[in-house]
Write an enzyme that holds these catalytic residues in place. Structure first.
Site, short mmCIF file in Angstrom:
data_model
loop_
_atom_site.label_atom_id
_atom_site.label_comp_id
_atom_site.label_asym_id
_atom_site.label_seq_id
_atom_site.Cartn_x
_atom_site.Cartn_y
_atom_site.Cartn_z
N ASP A 11 13.21 -11.14 -4.27
CA ASP A 11 12.18 -10.63 -4.60
C ASP A 11 12.12 -9.06 -5.45
O ASP A 11 11.44 -8.18 -5.00
CB ASP A 11 12.33 -9.97 -2.63
CG ASP A 11 11.17 -9.03 -3.08
OD1 ASP A 11 9.77 -9.91 -3.18
OD2 ASP A 11 10.42 -8.33 -1.88
N SER B 77 4.93 -4.75 4.25
CA SER B 77 4.48 -5.88 5.79
C SER B 77 5.33 -5.54 6.71
O SER B 77 5.17 -5.84 8.02
CB SER B 77 3.82 -7.59 4.94
OG SER B 77 5.12 -7.76 4.40
N ALA C 247 8.08 -3.35 6.46
CA ALA C 247 9.35 -2.03 6.58
C ALA C 247 8.63 -1.10 6.29
O ALA C 247 8.21 -1.66 5.34
CB ALA C 247 10.93 -2.75 6.88
N VAL D 132 10.38 2.68 4.16
CA VAL D 132 11.52 3.78 3.82
C VAL D 132 10.94 4.92 3.93
O VAL D 132 9.83 5.32 3.32
CB VAL D 132 11.70 2.98 2.47
CG1 VAL D 132 13.17 3.81 1.71
CG2 VAL D 132 12.16 1.35 2.11
#
Length: 516
Positions: free
Chosen positions: A285, A132, A134, A136
């Protein structure tokens, strides 16, 4: 300052989105939902074609980034949304549609101290993950190192600020109605959600988080934190070493590689306990997409935007609560709740201990596979409501992470017994911290500090007086002018009824709490 009508329009729009995806159906059927609110829910879904099964993930994704962060938190709360919605909301953890690579490359090219061409030999335009906030990309640096480049989505900071302002406005009005909403402190919950996500929106903070956790866990050989490339890191871009492990969620691949899934589950639980209880600083997280298993059986963690901290006094209480539950010492668990001022003193500690026993005894000693976590939490939260226990926002991240860790450990080894793993570790930690050797060491250290501050001991005396309670000072809340205060002479009662209904659809989900 945003006008109240703008907030209301946003809330009604979000409520409409929830209705289209069938996400209001459960709230409408809930016997605790007030009748006026149920009527508003029916109005919100007029003309909508709802799916047979509610799609909560799609609804939160359509609302925006702040809603996605809220949905990811709700994915750890089956007691609030139920087991079915939890499985649906877990899709918010990974595989969101990526931003256009041209926009991402522009962010990289303009956010670092040199151009992207100077810093990277190549950047794969296809992201390896998109969330949501970023996404990668795999890359190779100009000096030939394989790295992962994390880049904020363009415009995400501005969009989040807009949405969170309406959340704050909604929570303040919802809390003003009193009763259960006041006990749950939605304004405080939104304040913490805002602080946590603002930290995620600064990738330099995430890089610092990773560095600090690396130092804290350096002595643990089976837990790895990727190294940060500080020369290629800024507020909007973070570069770190590439991880070549197997996702911990891919149990088939783990088995094929010869890994011991039971041992992996045990390692995951113990490393979390070390972070939370021993260090007071933990990766908050720890969902399946953020954990990888290396060829040697060690676990690598990524994505350090959300980290939790617990002060030492709260860690003592947490350890004693966990140990008390594992050993059946419900009286001590109840006493800690009163000492920490989690439960108001006008209640009876023995009655609270008996209530805890009613929840703890049916679950103690059983493997997770034989337990209904939803039913257990429902019972626990009912107890906390009976004893007027308020939300403890500083423990929200801990509760969220504990549920994540338990879920992953259970997937790896369904027969795992969380009590059997955590009990010995917590017992040893308590003995080490509170035993005679630890008390002596703390006494010497405190005496040295006291001697060093003799010149201003009187001025600082107040700072040395022990304080009750394990919760840190509450963060400041935004000043929100309530609609009915402004319109008290011209229909304040109408505004109360109208706003209560509108807010319940879009802000009711923000009523998250640790123990109820």
């Amino acid at each position: 300052m945003t006008r109240p009508t703008t907030h209301i329009i946003r809330l009604l729009k979000w409520g409409r989105v929830l209705a289209k995806h069938g996400a209001l159906r459960a709230l409408e059927a809930d016997r605790n939902t007030p009748r006026p609110v149920k009527r508003l829910f029916r109005i919100a879904r007029i003309g909508t074609f709802q799916p047979k099964e509610p799609d909560y993930a799609a609804a939160f994704r359509a609302i925006g980034p702040a809603a996605i962060k809220l949905g990811q938190t709700l994915a750890t709360r089956p007691d609030i949304v139920g087991e079915g919605p939890v499985q649906n909301l877990l899709m918010l953890q990974d595989d969101l549609p990526p931003a256009d690579f041209d926009d991402i490359y522009h962010e990289i090219n303009t956010s670092l101290n040199k151009s992207a061409d100077e810093l990277f030999a190549s950047i794969d335009p296809v992201p390896v993950g998109a969330a949501s906030i970023a996404q990668v990309h795999r890359a190779v640096t100009s000096d030939g190192k394989d790295v992962a480049v994390k880049v904020l989505r363009p415009g995400i900071r501005e969009q989040f600020a807009q949405d969170i302002e309406t959340y704050e406005w909604a929570a303040a009005h919802l809390e003003a109605f009193g009763g259960e909403a006041t006990r749950l402190r939605p304004a405080m919950v939104i304040a913490n959600l805002k602080r946590w996500t603002l930290r995620e929106l600064d990738l330099r903070r995430e890089a610092a988080n990773a560095s600090e956790l690396h130092d804290a866990m350096e002595a643990v050989g089976n837990y790895h934190i990727p190294a940060i490339d500080w020369d290629r890191t800024s507020g909007r871009v973070m570069t770190l070493e590439w991880v070549d492990g197997i996702k911990i969620s891919n149990t088939d691949a783990l088995k094929a590689a010869g890994h011991d899934l039971e041992e992996l589950a045990k390692t995951l639980v113990l490393t979390f306990l070390r972070q939370a209880i021993s260090e007071g600083y933990f990766h908050a997280d720890m969902h399946q997409g953020n954990l990888f298993v290396n060829s040697d059986g060690s676990i690598t963690a990524i994505d350090f935007g959300i980290m939790g901290r617990i002060n030492k006094k709260a860690r003592y209480w947490l350890a004693e609560i966990l140990y008390g539950l594992t050993t059946g010492n419900y009286k001590r668990v109840a006493e800690i709740h009163f000492e920490a001022q989690y439960v108001p003193s006008y209640h009876n500690v023995d009655e609270f201990a008996t209530a805890l026993r009613a929840v703890g005894e049916p679950t103690r000693g059983k493997p997770v596979s034989e337990l209904s976590v939803g039913q257990m939490l429902d019972s626990l939260f009912a107890i906390t409501r009976d004893f007027d226990m308020q939300t403890q926002p500083h423990l929200l991240l801990l509760q969220k992470t504990m549920v994540m860790v338990e879920g992953i450990a259970t997937q790896l080894h369904p027969g795992i017994n969380m009590w059997d793993i955590s009990g010995p570790y917590v017992k040893d930690w308590i003995r080490g911290e509170l035993g005679p050797e630890a008390a002596l060491a703390d006494g010497i250290r405190d005496n040295v500090k006291t001697l060093a501050m003799l010149p201003d001991i009187v001025r600082r005396l107040d700072e040395q007086i022990p304080r009750k309670g394990g919760a840190p000072e509450a963060p400041p809340l935004p000043e929100v002018k309530l609609m009915w205060d402004k319109n008290a002479s011209s229909g304040g009662g109408f505004w109360r009824s109208f706003i209560f209904g509108a807010l319940s659809a879009a802000a009711g989900a923000s009523a998250m709490w640790f123990w109820g």
